[in-house]
Design an enzyme around this catalytic site. Structure first.
Site, PDB file in Angstrom:
ATOM      1  N   ASP A 487       1.183  -1.518   0.361  1.00  0.00           N
ATOM      2  CA  ASP A 487       0.047  -0.040  -0.013  1.00  0.00           C
ATOM      3  C   ASP A 487       0.983   1.536  -0.170  1.00  0.00           C
ATOM      4  O   ASP A 487       0.341   1.867  -0.155  1.00  0.00           O
ATOM      5  CB  ASP A 487      -1.102  -0.224   1.368  1.00  0.00           C
TER       6      ASP A 487
HETATM    7  C1  GLC Z   1      -0.877   2.505   6.227  1.00  0.00           C
HETATM    8  C2  GLC Z   1       0.106   1.813   6.015  1.00  0.00           C
HETATM    9  C3  GLC Z   1       0.134  -0.020   5.234  1.00  0.00           C
HETATM   10  C4  GLC Z   1      -1.221  -0.194   5.723  1.00  0.00           C
HETATM   11  C5  GLC Z   1      -2.194   1.387   5.047  1.00  0.00           C
HETATM   12  C6  GLC Z   1      -4.028   0.751   5.195  1.00  0.00           C
HETATM   13  O1  GLC Z   1      -0.236   2.721   4.587  1.00  0.00           O
HETATM   14  O2  GLC Z   1       1.882   1.620   6.854  1.00  0.00           O
HETATM   15  O3  GLC Z   1       0.743  -1.200   5.762  1.00  0.00           O
HETATM   16  O4  GLC Z   1      -1.438  -1.273   4.669  1.00  0.00           O
HETATM   17  O5  GLC Z   1      -2.159   2.259   5.776  1.00  0.00           O
HETATM   18  O6  GLC Z   1      -4.230   1.855   5.014  1.00  0.00           O
HETATM   19  C1  GLC Z   2      -1.536  -3.751   5.412  1.00  0.00           C
HETATM   20  C2  GLC Z   2      -3.087  -3.156   4.780  1.00  0.00           C
HETATM   21  C3  GLC Z   2      -2.519  -4.397   3.535  1.00  0.00           C
HETATM   22  C4  GLC Z   2      -1.376  -4.513   2.389  1.00  0.00           C
HETATM   23  C5  GLC Z   2      -0.246  -4.476   3.904  1.00  0.00           C
HETATM   24  C6  GLC Z   2       1.988  -3.574   3.134  1.00  0.00           C
HETATM   25  O1  GLC Z   2      -1.480  -5.060   6.142  1.00  0.00           O
HETATM   26  O2  GLC Z   2      -3.914  -4.022   5.204  1.00  0.00           O
HETATM   27  O3  GLC Z   2      -3.584  -4.982   2.305  1.00  0.00           O
HETATM   28  O4  GLC Z   2      -0.933  -5.252   1.365  1.00  0.00           O
HETATM   29  O5  GLC Z   2      -0.637  -2.977   4.599  1.00  0.00           O
HETATM   30  O6  GLC Z   2       1.117  -1.838   2.875  1.00  0.00           O
END
Ligand code: GLC
Ligand code: GLC
Length: 814
Positions: A487
């Site tokens: 993400d």
């Molecule tokens: C932030 C986190 C990531 C997560 C995302 C969800 O980007 O670093 O881990 O998936 O928030 O909104």
């Molecule tokens: C968080 C989010 C997931 C994402 C991950 C890596 O765990 O929930 O959707 O893939 O972060 O950013």
């Protein structure tokens, strides 16, 4: 240092000192009524939706930490001394403190001045309430006059509004007290048809429902004025902060034990039967009273507890294993499976790190979670799949999240995460392999919940696949969109404005940035889809998928290979991400793990090379980090990944979710030792001894362990609600132990450490109990199988053709 120990026989973790580095929590409830509970009785409860139907209040990021909970106070009415058997909130020096976190329950208690007290908290199956069974024993030589107080603070339902909208909320709070039961009915007078209640099995010596009367102005939960005084004040809340508190006085002879039961619950009335008598403003309690009466009876409470225990025993009994490694055994047999159920129930909503008011159910997250729980609750997995698919868009893309209460896609975050659609294929495929229930593919499912748009689920899978083909970039790799699995790799974001959301801000059209990770995912999901198509007799279609898969594989090998490992992406300028040409972020885990998992490079040495690079450059003693070198500054073209200080989260932290991709990849090369070694590095049980460093619960995975670039290398954060649960479970069970579901039956293909003499396992699969024993006779991964004494060809055990419901499988590894 350890803060407790595992009790594997009881399926409990026993915490033996209350001051754990962080609150170590557990979940109550597994259907509609839920709570989180910490080892010192902190936490809160809700009905279905942690934001919209919050029963009790909790203040996140509070000091002292973890305040607000299911608090019990005992007061010695002779000396006036009072304490909490759960340590918080009074924090006295207790003797024999323990918290036993078990499957769906927690038992917390201690002794103090010769009075032993334990409370068992749990949610009965099929009910929307929780039971607290408080047992008090007098170990003194003399009689003891004890007042016990039980207390909770009500939340005014919408947890977000409750924490912000004080100009309104200080006026709306309402309660009723009838027959000693406290009813919380804020907003019941208008549009709500639900209320909460808090009841006690013993005749009360007093109650309070107004917080200030109980605590006293400017005082906290650590020293409530009414507890100190030894007498609740029978206050009735009008606005401000409604609470529930009960006082019971008991006189205990030496050696005597007494039990008090408290019930906290949620109840709904039909809209036209809210009041009794009709036309009044009094809650109609006709249907709730029998429920309350039932569970205040300790015999009924015990029976409900037994029922819950059996429920968990049967879920966990679907797969049990006995290997030479105790950490593998207890995680697979107990805690990892249990955590998978927590991620099923909670998705990413309510934990100590997820406030319950943030995200809904993630499309990508929930589909991946299926890998970990589909064998335990296949019917509910089916429903989850159909809910998820209903939020898919007609383009084949998907809402990134949906709200569990409405089951609607979440507009605030929208779509455009280009990996999302493929996880639906992976999730459905896992369901089919587990259940053999092909009918799910014919279920009519709408797009974007729009009536009239219904199409068979299979159509959704086709569109998922085509979504990527319609969005290829300059090298023929999939366009990344807002982000792929990571993400935080936001290649179209270019955000220079503080506070902008990296998740939703998109400043570039996104016609250039490509993801090698999605390419690997496409190869994997394309193969799964081809297998499904072939099963439906659609051979030409299956062949067409495989042609696209082969093309994509070629594109990855020509444009996604960096010489020694797989590239991660191309950014908006067409520059490489995750390449030796980069100054920072030269190599990433996701593309290397996933491309090999998908079988790319197995035949030409590239897979082995990529994994060697991961080993040499990314693997640490605390797990495999996301990338190296960490980003030392903010990169406008990379986005959130570079917003984190080095070593945390996606910026070179150990993201435990993706470590299993490398474990699986290692098994594909036959590297059982390496796969299990990686597994053990992040296995929470194996990290129990370093509790001071790890800090999170040793019985569940955390999302992240700080990487070597961080000053706190080895420290875990964000436990419980993470895709880590499902993927580690899947990696150890299906790839390392190699007991794998396939469309054709159960495959037995262990890739275990060379030092293991073998293992045994029991698996209930499609109604048949398989007793499996694997014996190692040589160092390799060649397996020969006998099924009920008869040798079979290959390693897939088809379902018995006859009525046999018990099958013995013996495997010899050579
Ligand atoms: C932030 C986190 C990531 C997560 C995302 C969800 O980007 O670093 O881990 O998936 O928030 O909104
Ligand atoms: C968080 C989010 C997931 C994402 C991950 C890596 O765990 O929930 O959707 O893939 O972060 O950013």
């Amino acid at each position: 240092m350890k803060y407790g120990h595992f009790d594997d026989r009881s399926r409990e973790y026993v915490i033996t000192r209350p001051d754990t580095p962080l609150p170590w929590i557990n979940y109550l409830g597994c259907q509609a009524y839920f709570g989180i509970i910490s080892n010192t009785a902190g936490g809160y409860s809700f009905y279905r939706d942690a934001r919209l139907r919050r029963l009790t209040r909790y203040r996140y990021n509070n000091v002292p930490m973890d305040f607000g909970g299911r608090y019990i106070y005992l007061r010695d009415d002779q000396s006036g001394q009072f304490w909490s058997p759960s340590w918080q909130p009074t924090r006295n020096e207790l003797e024999d403190y323990s918290c036993r976190h078990g499957m769906g329950y927690s038992i917390i208690g201690s002794s103090f001045t010769g009075i032993e007290a334990h409370t068992r908290y749990f949610v009965p199956l099929d009910e929307t309430l929780e039971i607290w069974q408080l047992t008090i024993t007098n170990h003194r030589a003399t009689r003891a006059q004890i007042s016990s107080f039980a207390s909770i603070e009500f939340c005014l339902w919408d947890a977000q509004d409750d924490a912000t909208n004080f100009q309104r909320n200080f006026n709306t709070g309402q309660v009723e007290v009838e027959d000693g039961v406290i009813y919380h009915k804020t907003e019941y007078r208008e549009r709500r048809n639900h209320f909460a209640y808090f009841a006690c099995s013993q005749p009360g010596a007093g109650f309070d429902t107004q917080r200030e009367a109980f605590l006293g102005a400017y005082r906290g939960w650590d020293a409530p004025a009414a507890v100190e005084a030894g007498q609740l004040t029978n206050s009735i809340a009008h606005g401000w902060s409604p609470i529930g508190a009960h006082q019971v006085k008991i006189d205990l002879a030496p050696g005597e034990t007494r039990q008090i039961v408290f019930v906290l619950g949620y109840h709904e009335n039909p809209v036209d039967q809210k009041f009794d008598p009709p036309g009044s403003q009094t809650i109609n309690k006709i249907s709730v009273k029998p429920v309350i009466a039932k569970y205040l009876d300790p015999v009924e409470a015990d029976a409900a507890f037994e029922h819950l225990r059996q429920y968990w025993a049967s879920l966990l009994g679907i797969f049990q294993v006995d290997t030479p490694d105790i950490h593998t055994n207890r995680m697979v047999n107990i805690w990892n499976a249990y955590q998978c159920m927590a991620t099923f129930n909670m998705s990413r909503s309510a934990s100590f790190y997820e406030s319950g008011i943030g995200r809904g159910l993630g499309f990508r997250d929930s589909n991946q979670d299926l890998l970990g729980f589909v064998h335990m609750v296949p019917a509910r997995a089916r429903e989850r799949i159909l809910d998820l698919a209903s939020t898919q868009l007609a383009t084949g893309g998907a809402y990134h999240q949906y709200q569990p209460l409405t089951k609607r896609g979440n507009n605030d975050i929208g779509g455009g995460f280009n990996d999302d659609p493929h996880w639906l294929i992976i999730g459905v495929s896992a369901y089919l392999k587990e259940t053999g229930d092909w009918s799910i593919l014919d279920e009519l499912v709408p797009y974007d919940n729009q009536p009239g748009s219904e199409a068979p689920l299979y159509d959704h899978l086709q569109r998922s696949f085509h979504y990527t083909l319609e969005r290829l970039g300059p090298h023929g790799l999939p366009l990344i969109g807002r982000a792929d699995w990571n993400d935080c790799l936001n290649l179209n974001c270019f955000s220079d404005t503080p506070g902008q959301s990296f998740q939703t801000t998109t400043n570039k059209e996104g016609k250039v940035a490509e993801s090698v990770f999605i390419a690997g995912l496409f190869v994997h999901s394309g193969r799964e889809l081809a297998a499904i198509a072939a099963r439906r007799g659609l051979n030409a279609e299956a062949a067409a998928y495989l042609t696209e898969v082969a093309k994509m594989k070629q594109v990855v090998l020509s444009h996604g290979w960096d010489g020694e490992w797989f590239l991660r992406a191309y950014d908006d300028l067409g520059a490489k991400v995750g390449s030796k040409e980069c100054e920072e972020g030269k190599i990433f885990i996701e593309s290397n793990g996933y491309c090999v998992l998908a079988g790319i490079g197995l035949d030409d040495g590239k897979a082995a090379q990529a994994l060697a690079a991961v080993h040499d450059r990314l693997a640490t003693k605390h797990g495999i980090v996301v990338q190296q070198p960490a980003y030392s500054r903010y990169y406008l073209n990379l986005g959130e990944i570079s917003s984190y200080p080095p070593g945390y989260k996606e910026n070179a932290g150990v993201f435990c979710h993706v470590n299993p991709w490398v474990m699986i990849a290692e098994t594909r090369l036959g590297h059982g030792d390496q796969a299990h070694d990686y597994y053990s590095r992040i296995n929470p049980s194996a990290r129990e001894e370093i509790g001071d460093l790890h800090r999170c619960e040793p019985y569940v995975y955390a999302q992240m362990i700080a990487g070597p670039d961080a000053p706190t290398f080895g420290e875990a954060k964000n436990s419980w609600l993470t895709g880590t649960a499902a993927w580690n479970y899947y990696a150890i069970v299906q790839w390392i132990l190699g007991i794998r579901t396939t469309l054709d039956g159960l495959q037995i293909a262990p890739v275990i450490p060379k030092s293991w003499p073998g293992f045994t396992a029991t698996r209930i699969f499609r109604g048949v109990t398989y007793n499996i024993s694997i014996e190692r006779q040589g160092e390799g991964e060649q397996i020969s199988l006998t099924v009920d004494g008869t040798p079979i060809k290959g390693n897939i055990v088809p379902p018995p053709a006859d009525a046999r419901r018990k099958v013995t499988i013996k495997g010899i590894l050579s």
